[in-house]
Design a protein around this motif. Structure first.
Motif, PDB file in Angstrom:
ATOM      1  N   ALA A 154     -17.278  43.052 -21.440  1.00 27.69           N
ATOM      2  CA  ALA A 154     -18.008  41.902 -20.898  1.00 27.69           C
ATOM      3  C   ALA A 154     -18.999  42.350 -19.821  1.00 27.69           C
ATOM      4  O   ALA A 154     -20.141  41.885 -19.775  1.00 27.69           O
ATOM      5  N   ALA A 155     -18.562  43.274 -18.965  1.00 31.02           N
ATOM      6  CA  ALA A 155     -19.433  43.764 -17.884  1.00 31.02           C
ATOM      7  C   ALA A 155     -20.615  44.528 -18.465  1.00 31.02           C
ATOM      8  O   ALA A 155     -21.761  44.345 -18.028  1.00 31.02           O
ATOM      9  N   ALA A 156     -20.361  45.370 -19.461  1.00 31.41           N
ATOM     10  CA  ALA A 156     -21.442  46.144 -20.080  1.00 31.41           C
ATOM     11  C   ALA A 156     -22.470  45.196 -20.696  1.00 31.41           C
ATOM     12  O   ALA A 156     -23.675  45.339 -20.476  1.00 31.41           O
ATOM     13  N   ARG A 157     -22.004  44.225 -21.450  1.00 28.97           N
ATOM     14  CA  ARG A 157     -22.922  43.301 -22.117  1.00 28.97           C
ATOM     15  C   ARG A 157     -23.721  42.466 -21.122  1.00 28.97           C
ATOM     16  O   ARG A 157     -24.875  42.128 -21.372  1.00 28.97           O
ATOM     17  N   ALA A 158     -23.054  42.062 -20.011  1.00 31.26           N
ATOM     18  CA  ALA A 158     -23.719  41.180 -19.051  1.00 31.26           C
ATOM     19  C   ALA A 158     -24.550  41.968 -18.039  1.00 31.26           C
ATOM     20  O   ALA A 158     -25.328  41.389 -17.284  1.00 31.26           O
ATOM     21  N   LYS A 176     -24.880  32.070 -10.333  1.00 30.40           N
ATOM     22  CA  LYS A 176     -24.580  33.228 -11.158  1.00 30.40           C
ATOM     23  C   LYS A 176     -23.319  33.926 -10.670  1.00 30.40           C
ATOM     24  O   LYS A 176     -23.031  33.925  -9.472  1.00 30.40           O
ATOM     25  N   LEU A 177     -22.622  34.526 -11.576  1.00 30.41           N
ATOM     26  CA  LEU A 177     -21.500  35.396 -11.206  1.00 30.41           C
ATOM     27  C   LEU A 177     -22.055  36.754 -10.786  1.00 30.41           C
ATOM     28  O   LEU A 177     -23.032  37.225 -11.365  1.00 30.41           O
ATOM     29  N   ASP A 178     -21.397  37.384  -9.815  1.00 27.51           N
ATOM     30  CA  ASP A 178     -21.862  38.687  -9.359  1.00 27.51           C
ATOM     31  C   ASP A 178     -21.068  39.844  -9.945  1.00 27.51           C
ATOM     32  O   ASP A 178     -21.558  40.970  -9.995  1.00 27.51           O
ATOM     33  N   PRO A 193     -23.477  52.558 -19.147  1.00 32.22           N
ATOM     34  CA  PRO A 193     -22.232  52.602 -18.372  1.00 32.22           C
ATOM     35  C   PRO A 193     -22.044  51.356 -17.507  1.00 32.22           C
ATOM     36  O   PRO A 193     -23.017  50.664 -17.190  1.00 32.22           O
ATOM     37  N   VAL A 194     -20.794  51.125 -17.129  1.00 36.46           N
ATOM     38  CA  VAL A 194     -20.450  49.971 -16.287  1.00 36.46           C
ATOM     39  C   VAL A 194     -20.202  50.461 -14.863  1.00 36.46           C
ATOM     40  O   VAL A 194     -19.478  51.428 -14.649  1.00 36.46           O
ATOM     41  N   LYS A 195     -20.816  49.778 -13.909  1.00 39.67           N
ATOM     42  CA  LYS A 195     -20.598  50.086 -12.498  1.00 39.67           C
ATOM     43  C   LYS A 195     -19.212  49.617 -12.098  1.00 39.67           C
ATOM     44  O   LYS A 195     -18.913  48.421 -12.218  1.00 39.67           O
ATOM     45  N   LEU A 196     -18.369  50.527 -11.617  1.00 41.18           N
ATOM     46  CA  LEU A 196     -17.033  50.139 -11.162  1.00 41.18           C
ATOM     47  C   LEU A 196     -17.024  50.143  -9.636  1.00 41.18           C
ATOM     48  O   LEU A 196     -17.211  51.191  -9.011  1.00 41.18           O
ATOM     49  N   LEU A 197     -16.822  48.973  -9.040  1.00 41.61           N
ATOM     50  CA  LEU A 197     -16.822  48.863  -7.579  1.00 41.61           C
ATOM     51  C   LEU A 197     -15.407  48.823  -7.050  1.00 41.61           C
ATOM     52  O   LEU A 197     -14.549  48.120  -7.609  1.00 41.61           O
ATOM     53  N   LEU A 218     -23.223  43.373 -15.514  1.00 42.23           N
ATOM     54  CA  LEU A 218     -22.590  43.070 -14.222  1.00 42.23           C
ATOM     55  C   LEU A 218     -21.613  44.181 -13.862  1.00 42.23           C
ATOM     56  O   LEU A 218     -21.047  44.830 -14.738  1.00 42.23           O
ATOM     57  N   PRO A 219     -21.383  44.386 -12.557  1.00 46.65           N
ATOM     58  CA  PRO A 219     -20.357  45.361 -12.173  1.00 46.65           C
ATOM     59  C   PRO A 219     -18.945  44.836 -12.435  1.00 46.65           C
ATOM     60  O   PRO A 219     -18.737  43.630 -12.571  1.00 46.65           O
TER      61      PRO A 219
END
Lengths: 364, 364
Positions: free
Chosen positions: B114-118, B94-96, B43-47, B120-121
């Motif tokens: 992109a977020a899932a693959r990286a 790095k990108l956050d 899952p992708v963290k959604l902030l 990243l949130p």
């Protein structure tokens, strides 16, 4: 090693214009800029290829675009710094020298200006031995040098860097950027080591251009032969036709100047007709419907009296010109060279026959 | 903070498609890709915007091009890594987190993939609150965020980075690259701090899209009112017209889909006519020759029965649609917002009148 001073500029510009084969840009603006740069920053160190240390990092710099655009939209000089900063940032190291991408009026001057401004030496070599329209049509591509990172700057300050999957894609994307930027940009690309450069270049371009420029400049003072005889003998150029420009068709499309010039014979060619097609550079010449020369050999139009090369953007109705040819560098006569810059690349159905052979056949 | 799982994808894709105002890309391919990415990477963290630390470096990621091209020429997933590597190399850090460039079918899914693959949130925000055709037509530009370095990758692996003198030039050059690369690319640009992001974004886009998606999906189960009444009430959309597509004119030019769709009224609109013009996104709608809505307000076509948004590349003769409108984000109603994305930007002579006002006038 020698130093290029203001006294060298005119002959280099003139001779490079001949090597430009109709393209490579009009030297007028570039010449003024090179003179100004040397005046301000001092002479440029010109290194022969074998004087370059193997471990150096060197890269060719040039203008890309439609030559007709460069007549109106010049560089402002800041581009050279922009592309160099970008290149050095990408490589994580300083460049040690510039070289010429191609031999052409404008594109012989830009590297001199850039070298003077940067305080870097210039290498007496280029990547074509003439000018070609395509970014990827150089001996660096033939020798496996990638254009990456391909650094582009325009006179407004817009910078782009390309990392492409091959040099054909650099042409596609680089050309699109050139067009978006108004049809004329400055590029620095294909960084390579000194050792790779030595394998890949056409050697001695600046010297050769300067020699040709001197020949052109001094032809009118010829003794014991006509200026035309002197020009042909000293330059090694083969004469195809003497005529008056009867028509010029031109079109600026996809960032290139395309066109065709039609000539009516004068003097010994009276009653005959010649046509030359171009894509920035001259692609082929035909006399009375028969092809007399094609790419990758050099096809050049020069003024009948001054032998000043007439670049494609300067073709004008009524101008009297001599159509001449020079053999291309041997690299272009290999199968790989012909695939990259031979008649078929330009959509021409004609087989490639070396200039000298065509002339010998005709003479036979 | 919440986690985006596969169960969330469908509603986000559906609702974003409505916000896309005809553009932002068909979600079909992007949806499959987002599901595959979450399956593989979790899952992708959604902030939420206020959960993002001020000192973070964040950037919007999206697809750019002509939506019709993206139906055939998909991403291969490697682009996300290429643009991120390029961006991080340019920034030296790095990108956050990623955020959405725009709300649109495809462009809501790409940031999730992109977020899932990286790992990243993703930030629950975008730069338009809808989709617009121009690269520079976002609230980041309105708030002085430069697109530099503008990082582009295509599915073949070609990468470009632009440093332009202003965001209008990014559109010019970026669009030319997009076209040269085949009409569809992935971009990562406009890096900014968390604090700058908070000043510049349209807040809560993912939540809002998911809410709209749920409304669309559940409309057919409406109780005590018709599905259309439920859809309009719950979405807040204003109804302009119900009709059958009678004609679609379209042209892919300069990397955009331009066109016009003509509708013949059905049901209560029988005998009336409606037309909607688009440049990727819908620009204006007119009923019986009078404008009923213009950019920057959202003009959307949805299926009369399922309320599924019909993006401009999916317009087809005979399809029955409802033409509806939603008010744009307040940022677009300021003088600067209207200058960047109002009717005049699109060459439309009409003054901008907010959607609700036009409707109230008409009702009066």
């Amino acid at each position: 090693m020698r130093e290029l001073t203001i006294a060298d500029i005119d002959d280099i510009a003139l001779g490079s214009s001949l090597l430009g084969s109709g393209g490579g840009g009009d030297p007028y603006m570039g010449r003024l800029e090179a003179i100004a740069a040397i005046k301000k920053h001092g002479p440029v160190k010109l290194l022969d290829v074998d004087e370059v240390p193997d471990e150096w990092t060197v890269a060719p710099i040039c203008g890309v675009g439609a030559p007709s655009v460069s007549l109106e939209k010049g560089t402002n000089g800041r581009e050279y710094g922009l592309v160099r900063d970008m290149m050095e940032r990408m490589l994580g190291r300083k460049l040690d020298a510039f070289l010429l991408s191609e031999a052409g009026g404008m594109n012989s001057m830009i590297p001199i200006s850039a070298a003077a401004r940067a305080g870097l030496p210039l290498i007496n070599a280029d990547g074509m031995g003439r000018a070609f329209p395509g970014i990827q049509q150089d001996t660096f591509t033939l020798n496996g040098v990638s254009t990456n990172p391909y650094c582009i700057a325009d006179e407004k300050g817009n910078c782009s860097v390309l990392y492409t999957v091959n040099n054909d894609w650099t042409e596609e994307i680089g050309r699109a950027i050139t067009t978006a930027c108004g049809g004329q940009v400055t590029t620095l690309a294909s960084p390579m080591s000194g050792v790779k450069m030595k394998e890949s270049v056409v050697v001695g371009t600046v010297d050769y251009a300067q020699h040709l420029g001197r020949v052109i400049r001094t032809a009118v003072e010829a003794q014991g032969e006509t200026p035309e005889e002197y020009f042909l003998r000293e330059s090694g150029a083969l004469r195809f036709f003497k005529g008056k420009i009867a028509d010029v068709l031109r079109e600026t499309r996809n960032g290139f100047n395309f066109g065709r010039v039609a000539l009516e014979g004068i003097g010994e060619d009276k009653g005959r007709a010649c046509a030359v097609e171009f894509q920035n550079e001259n692609i082929y010449a035909e006399v009375d419907g028969s092809i007399v020369a094609t790419v990758p050999d050099l096809i050049c139009l020069v003024d009948v009296e001054t032998f000043t090369p007439v670049t494609t953007e300067n073709l004008k109705y009524g101008k009297r010109v001599l159509v001449v040819g020079l053999p291309c560098d041997e690299a272009w006569r290999t199968p790989a060279g012909l695939a990259l810059a031979g008649p078929a690349w330009f959509g021409l159905e004609s087989e490639y026959v070396p200039l000298e052979e065509r002339c010998a056949r005709k003479g036979a």
